[in-house]
Design a protein around this motif. Sequence first.
Motif, short mmCIF file in Angstrom:
data_model
loop_
_atom_site.label_atom_id
_atom_site.label_comp_id
_atom_site.label_asym_id
_atom_site.label_seq_id
_atom_site.Cartn_x
_atom_site.Cartn_y
_atom_site.Cartn_z
N ALA A 46 -55.98 -32.92 55.63
CA ALA A 46 -55.69 -34.36 55.67
C ALA A 46 -56.83 -35.15 55.04
O ALA A 46 -56.59 -36.05 54.22
CB ALA A 46 -55.47 -34.80 57.12
N GLY A 47 -58.07 -34.83 55.40
CA GLY A 47 -59.21 -35.53 54.82
C GLY A 47 -59.36 -35.26 53.34
O GLY A 47 -59.65 -36.17 52.54
N ASP A 101 -64.87 -39.79 47.16
CA ASP A 101 -65.66 -38.58 47.43
C ASP A 101 -66.08 -38.58 48.89
O ASP A 101 -67.06 -39.23 49.27
CB ASP A 101 -66.88 -38.56 46.50
CG ASP A 101 -67.74 -37.32 46.71
OD1 ASP A 101 -67.26 -36.37 47.37
OD2 ASP A 101 -68.88 -37.30 46.21
N LEU A 102 -65.34 -37.85 49.74
CA LEU A 102 -65.64 -37.76 51.16
C LEU A 102 -66.34 -36.45 51.47
O LEU A 102 -66.03 -35.42 50.87
CB LEU A 102 -64.35 -37.86 51.98
CG LEU A 102 -63.47 -39.09 51.74
CD1 LEU A 102 -62.18 -39.00 52.56
CD2 LEU A 102 -64.23 -40.38 52.06
N LEU A 103 -67.27 -36.47 52.41
CA LEU A 103 -68.04 -35.28 52.77
C LEU A 103 -67.40 -34.59 53.97
O LEU A 103 -67.31 -35.17 55.06
CB LEU A 103 -69.48 -35.68 53.11
CG LEU A 103 -70.40 -34.57 53.62
CD1 LEU A 103 -70.61 -33.50 52.55
CD2 LEU A 103 -71.74 -35.15 54.08
N HIS A 104 -66.98 -33.33 53.80
CA HIS A 104 -66.33 -32.59 54.88
C HIS A 104 -67.34 -31.93 55.80
O HIS A 104 -68.27 -31.26 55.35
CB HIS A 104 -65.40 -31.52 54.28
CG HIS A 104 -64.76 -30.64 55.30
ND1 HIS A 104 -64.71 -29.26 55.19
CD2 HIS A 104 -64.17 -30.94 56.48
CE1 HIS A 104 -64.09 -28.76 56.24
NE2 HIS A 104 -63.76 -29.75 57.05
N GLY A 140 -62.72 -39.17 60.84
CA GLY A 140 -62.00 -37.90 60.95
C GLY A 140 -60.56 -38.15 61.34
O GLY A 140 -60.23 -39.16 61.97
N PHE A 141 -59.69 -37.23 60.94
CA PHE A 141 -58.32 -37.22 61.43
C PHE A 141 -58.32 -36.42 62.73
O PHE A 141 -58.60 -35.22 62.71
CB PHE A 141 -57.38 -36.56 60.41
CG PHE A 141 -56.96 -37.47 59.29
CD1 PHE A 141 -55.89 -38.34 59.44
CD2 PHE A 141 -57.63 -37.44 58.07
CE1 PHE A 141 -55.49 -39.17 58.40
CE2 PHE A 141 -57.23 -38.27 57.02
CZ PHE A 141 -56.16 -39.14 57.19
N VAL A 142 -58.02 -37.07 63.83
CA VAL A 142 -58.04 -36.40 65.12
C VAL A 142 -56.64 -36.50 65.74
O VAL A 142 -55.82 -37.32 65.36
CB VAL A 142 -59.09 -37.02 66.07
CG1 VAL A 142 -60.49 -36.80 65.52
CG2 VAL A 142 -58.83 -38.50 66.29
N THR A 143 -56.39 -35.63 66.71
CA THR A 143 -55.10 -35.63 67.38
C THR A 143 -54.88 -36.95 68.09
O THR A 143 -55.73 -37.40 68.86
CB THR A 143 -55.02 -34.48 68.39
OG1 THR A 143 -55.32 -33.26 67.72
CG2 THR A 143 -53.64 -34.38 69.00
#
Length: 277
Positions: free
Chosen positions: A154-155, A165-168, A189-192
């Motif tokens: 998703a990110g 440019d996102l840092l994982h 972050g993509f969280v539940t």
Amino acid sequence: AALSLSAHAADPYPTRNVVIVNPWAAGGPSDAIIRPIAQQLSARLGQPVVVENKAGATGTIGAAFVAKAPADGHTLFFAHVNPIAISPSLPQKLPYDPIKDFTPITLIASGPAVLVVRSDFPAKNLAEFLSYARANPGKVSYGSVGIGSNTHLAGSLLGHMAKADLLHVPYKGSATIQTDILGGSLSTGFVTLSGALGLIQEGRLRALAVSTGKRSSALPEVPAVAESLPGFEINGWYGLMAPANTPPEVIKRLNAEVTAILRSPEITARFKEGGME
């Protein structure tokens, strides 16, 4: 001896504790989904149903454990899109086959992830967030529950489609991601949704967008990413599986009991409140 074997074969299922392996860390949103179901299933089966967390490697450690367990219905897998549908498509070789090594029992729930930031983050909405990320390449960090997980994808997809440019930063569970966002060591972050909803309602986390193609009934005021980036969609699901070759009568019994639990008003309301279908 023949009489003894015949009596043993007729023993009703289950004959001892049933273990449901949850491949995510204890205390996270997945526990909140499966533990109430396990409690009701225990009453229906007449034997203790225990949830055992075996976290790591985006769910594949727990999946591998269940794949090698005896096919008698006493060890089950709280399946998830990551170890069953995503990880098998990645380059590393897994110690199990998601099709050959499991027998599906039922889908349990599906729902969105939600992109969140701390309440004092400079961006107030998704458009502002993407502008901020483009202006600060490599400085906006996002957490995921592991490399190749649905939250990682998703990110990554968001950054790709938005040309940002996102840092994982990979984690082992969703709860820690939320803690670090609140603490300021992680940007987003993509969280539940079910796990973050309380913090969103308290105003400690700001919801920017949901990952599904449409808005969630639990957060109708929060847009879907697809409203800004058409075609974006990540939908997580949970299910229940058993090792391959588990007797059909056991699968049928578990399917009947779990689907009855899922239709109960208590579980229906709990899932709806958490934005799950």
